[in-house]
Each structure stands twice: as structure tokens, then as C-alpha cells.
Design a protein around this motif. Structure first.
Motif, PDB file in Angstrom:
ATOM      1  N   ASP A  21       7.835  13.939  -7.681  1.00 10.72           N
ATOM      2  CA  ASP A  21       8.333  14.235  -6.416  1.00 10.72           C
ATOM      3  C   ASP A  21       7.299  15.861  -6.132  1.00 10.72           C
ATOM      4  O   ASP A  21       7.240  17.005  -5.421  1.00 10.72           O
ATOM      5  CB  ASP A  21      10.159  15.011  -6.330  1.00 10.72           C
ATOM      6  CG  ASP A  21      10.429  16.107  -7.098  1.00 10.72           C
ATOM      7  OD1 ASP A  21       9.109  16.236  -8.159  1.00 10.72           O
ATOM      8  OD2 ASP A  21      10.790  16.616  -7.317  1.00 10.72           O
ATOM      9  N   ARG A  76      11.597  10.702 -10.523  1.00 13.57           N
ATOM     10  CA  ARG A  76      11.819  11.314  -9.374  1.00 13.57           C
ATOM     11  C   ARG A  76      12.855  11.812  -9.108  1.00 13.57           C
ATOM     12  O   ARG A  76      14.112  10.589  -9.048  1.00 13.57           O
ATOM     13  CB  ARG A  76      11.725  10.255  -8.046  1.00 13.57           C
ATOM     14  CG  ARG A  76      12.188  10.814  -6.620  1.00 13.57           C
ATOM     15  CD  ARG A  76      10.611  11.415  -6.777  1.00 13.57           C
ATOM     16  NE  ARG A  76      10.904  11.805  -5.187  1.00 13.57           N
ATOM     17  CZ  ARG A  76      10.403  11.249  -3.433  1.00 13.57           C
ATOM     18  NH1 ARG A  76       9.616  10.347  -3.764  1.00 13.57           N
ATOM     19  NH2 ARG A  76      10.516  12.079  -2.568  1.00 13.57           N
ATOM     20  N   ASP A  82      18.360  11.838  -1.787  1.00 12.08           N
ATOM     21  CA  ASP A  82      17.510  10.547  -1.390  1.00 12.08           C
ATOM     22  C   ASP A  82      17.356  10.707  -0.410  1.00 12.08           C
ATOM     23  O   ASP A  82      16.149  10.511   0.201  1.00 12.08           O
ATOM     24  CB  ASP A  82      17.928   9.396  -2.772  1.00 12.08           C
ATOM     25  CG  ASP A  82      17.371   9.667  -3.501  1.00 12.08           C
ATOM     26  OD1 ASP A  82      16.579  10.727  -4.013  1.00 12.08           O
ATOM     27  OD2 ASP A  82      17.659   8.693  -3.984  1.00 12.08           O
ATOM     28  N   GLU A  86      11.089  12.350   2.708  1.00 12.55           N
ATOM     29  CA  GLU A  86      10.737  11.905   3.675  1.00 12.55           C
ATOM     30  C   GLU A  86      10.312  10.197   3.540  1.00 12.55           C
ATOM     31  O   GLU A  86      10.473   9.593   4.619  1.00 12.55           O
ATOM     32  CB  GLU A  86       9.228  12.040   4.170  1.00 12.55           C
ATOM     33  CG  GLU A  86       8.631  11.988   5.173  1.00 12.55           C
ATOM     34  CD  GLU A  86       7.113  13.151   5.679  1.00 12.55           C
ATOM     35  OE1 GLU A  86       5.650  12.227   6.136  1.00 12.55           O
ATOM     36  OE2 GLU A  86       7.004  13.686   4.443  1.00 12.55           O
ATOM     37  N   TYR A  87      10.282  10.003   2.154  1.00 13.13           N
ATOM     38  CA  TYR A  87       9.560   8.752   1.856  1.00 13.13           C
ATOM     39  C   TYR A  87      10.436   8.593   0.819  1.00 13.13           C
ATOM     40  O   TYR A  87      10.475   9.303  -0.410  1.00 13.13           O
ATOM     41  CB  TYR A  87       8.341   8.836   1.008  1.00 13.13           C
ATOM     42  CG  TYR A  87       7.426   8.655   2.108  1.00 13.13           C
ATOM     43  CD1 TYR A  87       6.566   7.836   3.010  1.00 13.13           C
ATOM     44  CD2 TYR A  87       6.451   9.994   2.253  1.00 13.13           C
ATOM     45  CE1 TYR A  87       6.157   8.411   3.937  1.00 13.13           C
ATOM     46  CE2 TYR A  87       5.627  10.414   3.510  1.00 13.13           C
ATOM     47  CZ  TYR A  87       5.390   9.251   4.235  1.00 13.13           C
ATOM     48  OH  TYR A  87       3.853   9.565   5.315  1.00 13.13           O
ATOM     49  N   PRO A  88      11.692   7.948   1.514  1.00 12.02           N
ATOM     50  CA  PRO A  88      12.749   7.699   0.137  1.00 12.02           C
ATOM     51  C   PRO A  88      12.246   6.808  -1.567  1.00 12.02           C
ATOM     52  O   PRO A  88      10.944   6.197  -1.330  1.00 12.02           O
ATOM     53  CB  PRO A  88      14.277   6.173   1.137  1.00 12.02           C
ATOM     54  CG  PRO A  88      13.956   6.904   1.722  1.00 12.02           C
ATOM     55  CD  PRO A  88      12.276   7.051   1.934  1.00 12.02           C
ATOM     56  N   PRO A  89      13.413   7.207  -2.808  1.00 13.15           N
ATOM     57  CA  PRO A  89      12.638   6.816  -3.403  1.00 13.15           C
ATOM     58  C   PRO A  89      12.264   6.198  -3.482  1.00 13.15           C
ATOM     59  O   PRO A  89      13.496   5.413  -3.558  1.00 13.15           O
ATOM     60  CB  PRO A  89      12.559   8.449  -4.352  1.00 13.15           C
ATOM     61  CG  PRO A  89      14.032   9.011  -3.869  1.00 13.15           C
ATOM     62  CD  PRO A  89      13.750   8.865  -2.359  1.00 13.15           C
TER      63      PRO A  89
END
Length: 190
Positions: A21, A76, A82, A86-89
């Protein structure tokens, strides 16, 4: 997509590294120790694959890919964020744990019941799988230690627990379904 055109960045020269992150942490942090040890497991699996073929080779290839997923998961933090990312891990899925369980059961079905502990060794593949087992146990301990103080995906810890069992059973398969297992003889050298 990952693009790596420059390998060194010099950003870690002061003893810190970036998590998935972007957070900077000491390279000695429990999270870095956990995912770094998962990377070690992956390297040992690569060595084992050099001695494997057929289904065993293919299953080890799946495990190597899973281990990258697991490393991405562990690097992460803050799972509770989560849903807002913006971009789910990438998080390890329960289905990956269940696949390992199915493979363990299938491999174990052809093995005789153990009546003694076994020593790491036998065939070259079995010896490498035992190394995989011990390093994955260490990774599991570090993930459990991390989970005691920070957010960790429960499937990640379960995966590591099943993985060491997978390596144990696979080592027996590699030793001609246990026929060439090296048995421990308690007190043999007294």
C-alpha cells in the motif's frame, strides 16, 4: 501488470521497504519477515521442481503461483480497508486452501499408515520437499506472529498450515509412496 525495468531503486538503503500500500516500514518488521519467508518457500519449491515430473511437477507449479499470491496478500496490510481501495488487493482465497486439502487427501490415499517419524531424505525430490516443509512451517509461525498484532487474512495462515502438510505427504509420495522413507529409530545411537 507488473513492469520491472530497473531492479535497484536505492530506496531501501536506509533499512526500510515499501509495503503493497506504499507504507514504508523497517525491513525487520514482522510483516516483511512473513512475506520474505514465503518468498524463501517459493525458492525451495523451485529447487524441488527440478527433481519433479508429471503431476508432482504440475502441483508444485500451482503452489509457486499461490505463493506469489500469498506474498502479495501479506505485503498489503489493513484488510478492513479492502472494500474502499481503488484497486482491491489480491487476497488468498479459501479455494486455494481447499485445493491443497484435496491434493493431500489424494496423495495420502496410496500411502501406508506411518508407525514412526521419518527423517528428511530418501530421494532427492523427497529431501527437497522436506526442506520446503520446514521453511513453510517457519513462514506459518511468522504469519501467526504477525496476525497476533496486525490484520492478516485467515486463509493465508490456513494455506501455510496445509502447505507444510502437503510437502510432508508429497515427500512420502516422492519416496516411492513411502517405501523408501527413512524411519527414525529412537535412541539408535546411544
Amino acid at each position: 501488470m507488473v513492469v520491472l525495468n530497473k531492479i535497484y531503486t536505492k530506496t531501501g538503503d536506509s533499512g526500510e521497504t515499501a509495503l503493497g500500500d506504499g507504507t514504508r516500514v523497517p525491513k525487520t518488521s514482522p510483516r516483511v519477515a512473513a512475506y520474505g519467508t514465503v518468498d524463501e518457500v517459493n525458492a525451495t519449491v523451485g529447487l524441488a521442481r527440478l527433481h519433479a515430473n508429471g503431476d508432482m511437477h504440475d502441483m508444485l507449479a500451482l503452489i509457486q503461483n499461490d505463493l506469489f499470491d500469498l506474498g502479495a496478500d501479506l505485503c498489503r496490510p489493513e484488510m478492513d480497508k479492502d472494500k474502499d481501495a481503488e484497486y482491491p488487493p489480491l487476497r488468498l482465497a479459501t479455494s486455494q486452501v481447499e485445493r491443497l486439502e484435496g491434493e493431500i487427501d489424494a496423495m495420502n490415499a496410496n500411502l501406508a499408515t506411518l508407525r514412526s517419524f521419518i527423517l528428511p531424505g530418501g530421494s532427492p525430490l523427497a529431501a527437497h520437499l522436506h526442506l520446503c516443509r520446514t521453511v513453510s512451517r517457519r513462514a506459518e509461525r511468522l504469519a501467526v506472529e504477525l496476525a497476533a498484532s496486525e490484520s492478516v487474512n485467515p486463509a493465508a495462515v490456513k494455506y501455510l498450515n496445509r502447505l507444510s502438510d502437503w510437502f510432508f505427504v508429497a515427500s512420502r509420495v516422492a519416496n516411492e509412496n513411502g517405501a523408501k522413507d527413512v524411519l527414525w529409530v529412537p535412541g539408535a545411537n546411544r
